[in-house]
Structures are given as structure tokens and as C-alpha cells.
Design an enzyme around this catalytic site. Sequence first.
Site, PDB file in Angstrom:
ATOM      1  N   ALA A 186      61.666   1.708  26.058  1.00  0.00           N
ATOM      2  CA  ALA A 186      63.051   2.066  25.769  1.00  0.00           C
ATOM      3  C   ALA A 186      63.115   2.734  24.398  1.00  0.00           C
ATOM      4  O   ALA A 186      63.826   3.727  24.199  1.00  0.00           O
ATOM      5  CB  ALA A 186      63.920   0.816  25.803  1.00  0.00           C
ATOM      6  N   TYR A 187      62.325   2.222  23.445  1.00  0.00           N
ATOM      7  CA  TYR A 187      62.301   2.783  22.098  1.00  0.00           C
ATOM      8  C   TYR A 187      61.764   4.217  22.128  1.00  0.00           C
ATOM      9  O   TYR A 187      62.365   5.139  21.582  1.00  0.00           O
ATOM     10  CB  TYR A 187      61.411   1.896  21.212  1.00  0.00           C
ATOM     11  CG  TYR A 187      61.381   2.327  19.757  1.00  0.00           C
ATOM     12  CD1 TYR A 187      62.320   1.849  18.862  1.00  0.00           C
ATOM     13  CD2 TYR A 187      60.402   3.215  19.292  1.00  0.00           C
ATOM     14  CE1 TYR A 187      62.297   2.236  17.525  1.00  0.00           C
ATOM     15  CE2 TYR A 187      60.372   3.609  17.967  1.00  0.00           C
ATOM     16  CZ  TYR A 187      61.321   3.113  17.084  1.00  0.00           C
ATOM     17  OH  TYR A 187      61.298   3.514  15.768  1.00  0.00           O
ATOM     18  N   ASP A 188      60.633   4.390  22.819  1.00  0.00           N
ATOM     19  CA  ASP A 188      60.044   5.730  22.900  1.00  0.00           C
ATOM     20  C   ASP A 188      60.999   6.715  23.571  1.00  0.00           C
ATOM     21  O   ASP A 188      61.109   7.873  23.179  1.00  0.00           O
ATOM     22  CB  ASP A 188      58.717   5.689  23.675  1.00  0.00           C
ATOM     23  CG  ASP A 188      57.615   4.990  22.875  1.00  0.00           C
ATOM     24  OD1 ASP A 188      57.756   4.904  21.638  1.00  0.00           O
ATOM     25  OD2 ASP A 188      56.639   4.536  23.481  1.00  0.00           O
ATOM     26  N   LEU A 223      52.459   6.491  13.603  1.00  0.00           N
ATOM     27  CA  LEU A 223      51.582   7.362  14.406  1.00  0.00           C
ATOM     28  C   LEU A 223      52.435   8.081  15.437  1.00  0.00           C
ATOM     29  O   LEU A 223      53.387   7.506  15.968  1.00  0.00           O
ATOM     30  CB  LEU A 223      50.526   6.534  15.139  1.00  0.00           C
ATOM     31  CG  LEU A 223      49.378   5.962  14.320  1.00  0.00           C
ATOM     32  CD1 LEU A 223      48.577   4.975  15.166  1.00  0.00           C
ATOM     33  CD2 LEU A 223      48.469   7.079  13.817  1.00  0.00           C
ATOM     34  N   GLU A 229      39.718   3.676  19.114  1.00  0.00           N
ATOM     35  CA  GLU A 229      39.753   2.231  18.858  1.00  0.00           C
ATOM     36  C   GLU A 229      41.046   1.666  19.426  1.00  0.00           C
ATOM     37  O   GLU A 229      41.990   2.413  19.696  1.00  0.00           O
ATOM     38  CB  GLU A 229      39.665   1.965  17.349  1.00  0.00           C
ATOM     39  CG  GLU A 229      40.838   2.544  16.575  1.00  0.00           C
ATOM     40  CD  GLU A 229      40.597   2.556  15.058  1.00  0.00           C
ATOM     41  OE1 GLU A 229      40.686   1.479  14.468  1.00  0.00           O
ATOM     42  OE2 GLU A 229      40.340   3.644  14.506  1.00  0.00           O
ATOM     43  N   LYS A 260      44.701   0.041  19.804  1.00  0.00           N
ATOM     44  CA  LYS A 260      45.917  -0.014  18.995  1.00  0.00           C
ATOM     45  C   LYS A 260      46.445  -1.439  19.134  1.00  0.00           C
ATOM     46  O   LYS A 260      46.938  -1.832  20.189  1.00  0.00           O
ATOM     47  CB  LYS A 260      46.944   0.998  19.501  1.00  0.00           C
ATOM     48  CG  LYS A 260      48.186   1.070  18.648  1.00  0.00           C
ATOM     49  CD  LYS A 260      49.073   2.221  19.074  1.00  0.00           C
ATOM     50  CE  LYS A 260      50.216   2.439  18.103  1.00  0.00           C
ATOM     51  NZ  LYS A 260      51.086   1.292  17.943  1.00  0.00           N
ATOM     52  N   GLU A 305      45.961  -4.765  11.126  1.00  0.00           N
ATOM     53  CA  GLU A 305      47.005  -5.421  11.906  1.00  0.00           C
ATOM     54  C   GLU A 305      46.743  -6.923  11.993  1.00  0.00           C
ATOM     55  O   GLU A 305      45.646  -7.340  12.382  1.00  0.00           O
ATOM     56  CB  GLU A 305      46.979  -4.782  13.304  1.00  0.00           C
ATOM     57  CG  GLU A 305      48.266  -4.762  14.028  1.00  0.00           C
ATOM     58  CD  GLU A 305      49.215  -3.616  13.668  1.00  0.00           C
ATOM     59  OE1 GLU A 305      48.943  -2.820  12.727  1.00  0.00           O
ATOM     60  OE2 GLU A 305      50.257  -3.536  14.317  1.00  0.00           O
ATOM     61  N   CYS A 330      56.999 -31.973  45.378  1.00  0.00           N
ATOM     62  CA  CYS A 330      57.708 -32.858  46.296  1.00  0.00           C
ATOM     63  C   CYS A 330      56.755 -34.005  46.607  1.00  0.00           C
ATOM     64  O   CYS A 330      55.572 -33.770  46.890  1.00  0.00           O
ATOM     65  CB  CYS A 330      58.074 -32.107  47.573  1.00  0.00           C
ATOM     66  SG  CYS A 330      58.752 -33.201  48.821  1.00  0.00           S
ATOM     67  N   CYS A 342      56.099 -31.887  53.357  1.00  0.00           N
ATOM     68  CA  CYS A 342      57.456 -31.441  53.032  1.00  0.00           C
ATOM     69  C   CYS A 342      57.831 -30.172  53.798  1.00  0.00           C
ATOM     70  O   CYS A 342      58.920 -30.056  54.325  1.00  0.00           O
ATOM     71  CB  CYS A 342      57.569 -31.208  51.526  1.00  0.00           C
ATOM     72  SG  CYS A 342      58.976 -30.225  51.021  1.00  0.00           S
TER      73      CYS A 342
HETATM   74  S1  IVH Z   1      45.959   3.995  12.057  1.00  0.00           S
HETATM   75  C1  IVH Z   1      47.840   6.559   8.853  1.00  0.00           C
HETATM   76  N1  IVH Z   1      44.837   2.397  13.805  1.00  0.00           N
HETATM   77  O1  IVH Z   1      50.263   1.224  14.885  1.00  0.00           O
HETATM   78  C2  IVH Z   1      47.404   5.950  10.102  1.00  0.00           C
HETATM   79  N2  IVH Z   1      47.130   2.084  13.340  1.00  0.00           N
HETATM   80  O2  IVH Z   1      52.498   2.827  15.797  1.00  0.00           O
HETATM   81  C3  IVH Z   1      47.743   4.543  10.157  1.00  0.00           C
HETATM   82  N3  IVH Z   1      48.143   0.225  14.559  1.00  0.00           N
HETATM   83  O3  IVH Z   1      51.690   1.723  11.762  1.00  0.00           O
HETATM   84  C4  IVH Z   1      47.597   3.949  11.445  1.00  0.00           C
HETATM   85  N4  IVH Z   1      46.343  -0.421  15.613  1.00  0.00           N
HETATM   86  O4  IVH Z   1      50.483  -0.517  12.182  1.00  0.00           O
HETATM   87  C5  IVH Z   1      45.962   2.718  13.170  1.00  0.00           C
HETATM   88  N5  IVH Z   1      43.703   1.039  15.294  1.00  0.00           N
HETATM   89  C6  IVH Z   1      44.830   1.364  14.661  1.00  0.00           C
HETATM   90  C7  IVH Z   1      46.016   0.652  14.856  1.00  0.00           C
HETATM   91  C8  IVH Z   1      47.161   1.055  14.189  1.00  0.00           C
HETATM   92  C9  IVH Z   1      47.621  -0.665  15.411  1.00  0.00           C
HETATM   93  C10 IVH Z   1      49.570   0.253  14.151  1.00  0.00           C
HETATM   94  C11 IVH Z   1      49.804   0.569  12.712  1.00  0.00           C
HETATM   95  C12 IVH Z   1      50.714   1.758  12.736  1.00  0.00           C
HETATM   96  C13 IVH Z   1      51.331   1.670  14.079  1.00  0.00           C
HETATM   97  C14 IVH Z   1      51.873   2.979  14.567  1.00  0.00           C
END
Ligand code: IVH
Length: 710
Positions: free
Chosen positions: A57-59, A104, A134, A136, A191, A443, A449
Site C-alpha cells: 500500500a505504501y509503495d 533505497l 544481499e 534486504k 539492520e 472436543c 464428534c
Molecule cells: S543499503 C545508502 N542494504 O532498507 C544505502 N539497506 O528501504 C543504504 N536495508 O534504509 C542502504 N537491508 O535500512 C542496504 N542489505 C541492505 C539492507 C538495507 C535492509 C534497509 C535500510 C534502508 C532501507 C531502504
Amino acid sequence: MSTEPTTTGTLATDPVVDAEHAEAYRSAEDYHAAIAAIRSAAAAYYNGTELAMDDAAYDALLARVAATEAAHPDWQQPDSPTSTVAAGVGRGGDVEHSTPMLSLDNVFDPAELRAWAARLARTLGRSVDGYTVEPKIDGMAIAARYVDGHLMQVATRGDGRTGEDVTLQARRVAGLPVQLTEPVTVEIRGEVFMTDADFTRANELRVAHGGQPFANPRNAAAGTLRAQDRAYEAPLSFFAYAAHGLPGAAAQRHSDAMAAIARLGVATTGQSAAGLRRCASAEEVVAFVGLLGDGRGGLGFAVDGVVVKADEAADQADAGSSSRAPRWAIAYKFPADTRTTRLAGIEVQVGRTGVITPVAVLDPVQVGGVVVTSATLHNFDDLVRRDVRVGDTVFVRRAGEVIPEITGAKLDERPADAQPFTPPVPCPRCGGDIDRSQKRWRCTRGRACGAAEALHYFAARDSMDIEGLGDKIVNALVSQGLVTDPADLYDLEQVTLARLERMGATSAGKLVANIAGSRSQPLSRVLTGLGVRMTGRSMSRRLARHFGTMQALCAATVEQLQNVEGVGPERAAVIAAELAELAPVIARLAERGVGIMTEPGTPAAGDSGADTAAVTPPLRGPDGPLTVVVTGSVPGLTRTEGNEAVETLGGKSSGSVSTRTDLVVIGPGAGSKAQKAEELGLRTMPAETFAQLLAAYTAGDQAAIDTLLK
Ligand code: IVH
């Protein structure tokens, strides 16, 4: 995708939200209202309060705001969330970040990812020298300052420029050591999150201390990290994704920097179950992203996508950043696995073994690419503790597992008249006592039952069609303990039955014969009779025709079940679980010669032995079965038998008339379906002809079939 905001961007690459496909707002008021909604959702998100909007919804809101700005540049607010580091959204704090903690940009499919990579190469004027991929992590961003190897200060992301000091709380986060293995001065960003297992544990602790459970692991992590005084300890974890100020060669590549801080004792995304992969090309990135997406459910922690970065420091420096996000990195978002929807009702289900569970009935919502209409509420204690009420907007989650769950309600959207849920007192099926000593209520009569209900269903006309086995006899058999499951029916003897009230020796004899006669019912009817959840008569027929034998059906994997038309992942998983649960009954039935036959008309039945071998099934077209709707009655056949006949004749029976219907069989009593067939100009056939066709086919009379089809 190319999103080129006309007033904010220095380059065509920022911001990357899916504005191209989004609809612009028609009025400036709506645009401002959307920005306000984004702000408050983002504030809740960054502060980790309970009321965050779901990701999708946010996106979508952000995309509409960007589309509006592209269409009406004059409306754009200088601090629009499309162009700022979430300015004013998060709660700032006392700690000023050394450099802004950026956001991001997002892409949502491989094509957008390729387009981002191509834009990056264009911006650089050269090919990108390697990427990293990597996970997220879906947690809370922090910046940790180490001086001479000592953890000095930890701050939340806050508003991106300043954050809150959480040094004290962060000292007990796993993966963020208080002391590095070497006396290095460095700032590490990453994170803080909660693993799925710790999330469960945290909620147990919280509830044990009289609190409300957290709605999701992200809120749990944020809430725990920011809590000043805690009466209980909930475990938190950390994965680093950036390091600022590392000395020497390690600073040349992101992948090297991550390896270097891992050697210093910090947990990095590279050490997570998902790992950090260096990829030489965008195609390699796409392939790895696909792999991570498939495996996301098994990581043990929540990820909402992957992050792709240009690996070389030189590429990063040359690409630079917009005020909101770096151009050298992109988030590839997986389809949201948490959505919100309205809880339309709470049903109480009593399982075959007497287990009683609350089930959420939801307004349909797409979660992780599947439309979800019901979800588990786990157990009554949990439901009462969470205080989820009918009418609430609830969070629905699918995390790897197929059955979705409700994780919490949005309390600020609760209707004023919403009533707390009252758990059942007696068993809602048989009125007996409920055993509440375990989390899963049951039950006290257990399997017994539901026995009567299961037997009614088994004996019914559309199932095994056992004449003489009516409701009264079934109830008598069950209450006297003579029968507890359908297999017991086949052990009944005439003398036993004759002892039942109002049952003479003759009718008892007939009933025994009818029960025995039902052994020759086809697999589809045995399946219908077993009452496999999420299947009815026509689905049972489809399953039977697809697999041919009970053995093949029971051996089918969830994936194989999905090869049957109309069986999606959710239904397939339920069917597989149901068949596994029914396995003992199925085995006992098989021992008594029930359900062991091959479904007629399937390849497994071996057409050679059938008397119709020489005859072409009249309802099979050149491209496969014709879709046939039978409306009104067919002489000599029940409605179920009419539909079965369609399939015997090589067709596929359907319940609704559409342009995709090949043939509509019309009999006495037909209504709107016949009318619709006429409106659409579809091929029709009188039910009488259809009955004759069936007779001709069964007799193997090709000439008669040809005449009837003329
Ligand atoms: S790099 C300047 N790598 O996602 C680049 N962010 O939606 C900084 N996040 O604010 C972000 N996993 O808090 C990076 N592997 C990852 C991440 C990551 C989670 C978070 C981060 C960022 C947010 C953006």
C-alpha cells in the site's frame, strides 16, 4: 521503466518508483492527502510503532504521488517524499549522522532491474564493474560508531539526518559486538531485526507480562530496541550492510568491506543464510535474485527483498546519490508477504479429530501473489490475547508457509461497534464438552464428534449413493458405537443392523447389500464422500480423472496437485494435508475393497479393455475436452450424473456459461444459463439428445453418435 520527475531529479534515475504504471491524482487535495498518509505511515515505520501501513500500500501511494508530480510539476511540494530522505517522517533525535542515512529506490521485476543496471552503466559511461546481491533485512536501520574497536554510540535512522541514541539497548544485540577484534575506528550501518524464532519467543514473553503481542517481527525489533526500560528481555539480532571509514584496501569494494568487518566480529548480510554474492553481470544478478526469492521463506528471518549494489567504490562514487537514495544501489522488492484487509468474520471449525480452531474469513486480498480469503488465527487463547475483532483491518502474512496467518489488527482503524470475540462454550458441532487444557482446544469426543456428519456425507446421493443409509440410521449407528468412520460400514452385518430400532431383517439385508454394492463406485465418488476440504463434487472428479487411482492421488506432491485445473498452491497444500490425515481411513477402505478401482476414462484405466475403445469420445475436441454446461434436467440422470456424463463423453463440465463454453446442454427447468447461451450464440444440445449420446457412447455405437452429432 523510466520515471523522470520533472522538477526534482538531477538525473533520469531518481526516484525510481513505479510511477509509469500508477495513476496520477486528479486534484491537488488528493495529492496532498496522499503525501500526508505517506508521512504518517513512514513515521510509524521508522519509529517502529504498531500502526505501519503495509509495504504494498505504501509503495502504491508513493508511485501515485510520483505519477502526479510527473503530470503536474507545479503541484510538487519541495519536501515531497519522492525527493527527500524521508524528511520529517521519522522521529529525529540527538545524534547527527556522519552522512545522511539514505533510502533505497525500488524495482519490482527483472525487467526493471535490468533497466536500472543499464541506467547505471549509462550514468557511469562504462560498464559496471561487478554487483553484489544481499538480502534486504526487514528490521530497523541503525548506525554504530566504533572508536579504537569500542562500541561508542548507536543511533536509529530517525529522520535520516539525526537519530535517537539507542547505545544502551544496542549493546545486547547479537552480531553487534561491544568490542571489535581489532582497535579499528569505523562506522557500521545495518539492520537490527528479530528472527522468526525470537519473534515467537518475544511475543510469549510480552504476553506473559500482560502486554499485547507485536504484529510482526519488524515492529517487535523496533519496539524492543527503542524501549527504555524492559521488564523482560527479547533477543535482537543484527546484520551490517555498510561500513564507513574502513582503512586500506577493504574500502575498495563493498564485498571486501563486508568480509573485513566480519573478521572484526560484526555479523554481516554476507553471513546470513541468504549470503552476499558478487555477480559479474546484470543477468547473473537476475538469476541470483530469483534464487533468493524462492528461498526467502526458509531463511528464518523476514526479508522484504534483496539489495543490489555496484561493488566497486569507484563506481559508487561516480554514480553518486540523489537526496533520497544512492544511484548505485537498488532494492528489488519481493511481492509483499504482509498485506492488510478487513476481517469479515471468525468461524469456528471442528476438525475431523475434534480439534476446534478459529478461522478468519477475510475480504479477498493478494498476499505474496495468491488471493487469500481465509487465514488461521492459531488458537483461542491467542485470539483473545490479540483481541482481533470482526470488522478490524488486520495484517495477513504468508511467510514461506502456505497457510496465511493473521498477525494483528490496526487498532486505530477499529470500528466503534466492534465486539470482542467470544470463544465457544460447548463444542459447536456436537454440543459436547471442550477440553481446554492444551493450546489446541478439542472436543472431548475426539474423532467421534464428527463421525455422524462424515458418514451422512459419505452415504449421500452425490457421494457413494448408499440407499437406505439415511440420517436416522447413521445417527443410531454412531451413538451405539457401531460405526466411527466410513470403513466400519463395510463390516456391518445383517444381524447387527436388524437389531436397530425400526429395522427389519429384510431392510437390514438390503442395506448390507447396498453398502457392499457401493464398492464399485468410481474413485471420484469415494473422494467426494471422504469430504476432502476445499474439494467438492467437480473438483473430486477432476482429481480422480487426473490421477486415475487413489494410490497415485495420495502419492502426489503439492506441486503435482497443482497440475490439476483449478488447484492453486493454497488448495494443493490443503488437499495434500487432508489426504495425509485421511490416510488411515483410506487404507481401511481399501482393505474392504473401496476406492481401489481406477477412475473410468483415465489413461490409467487402460482404454483397451473398455467397450468404448473403438469409439471417439464425442465431447473431446481437437484441442482437448470441450467445455460443457448442463442446465436443466437430463432424462434418467441426477445433476451429478449429468456432469459425470460430460466427463465420460470426453468433455469438461463447467457450472457457468461464458464465451469459453463450447456446448450447453439444455433440459427441462433450464433458466438463465440457456438464455445466456442463446445471447452468446453458443452451440446447444437438447438434454434428450445428450442422454442418447451417452447411451450410444456406452454401447460403442459410433454410427449413432455421428447421427446425434449432426
Ligand atoms: S543499503 C545508502 N542494504 O532498507 C544505502 N539497506 O528501504 C543504504 N536495508 O534504509 C542502504 N537491508 O535500512 C542496504 N542489505 C541492505 C539492507 C538495507 C535492509 C534497509 C535500510 C534502508 C532501507 C531502504
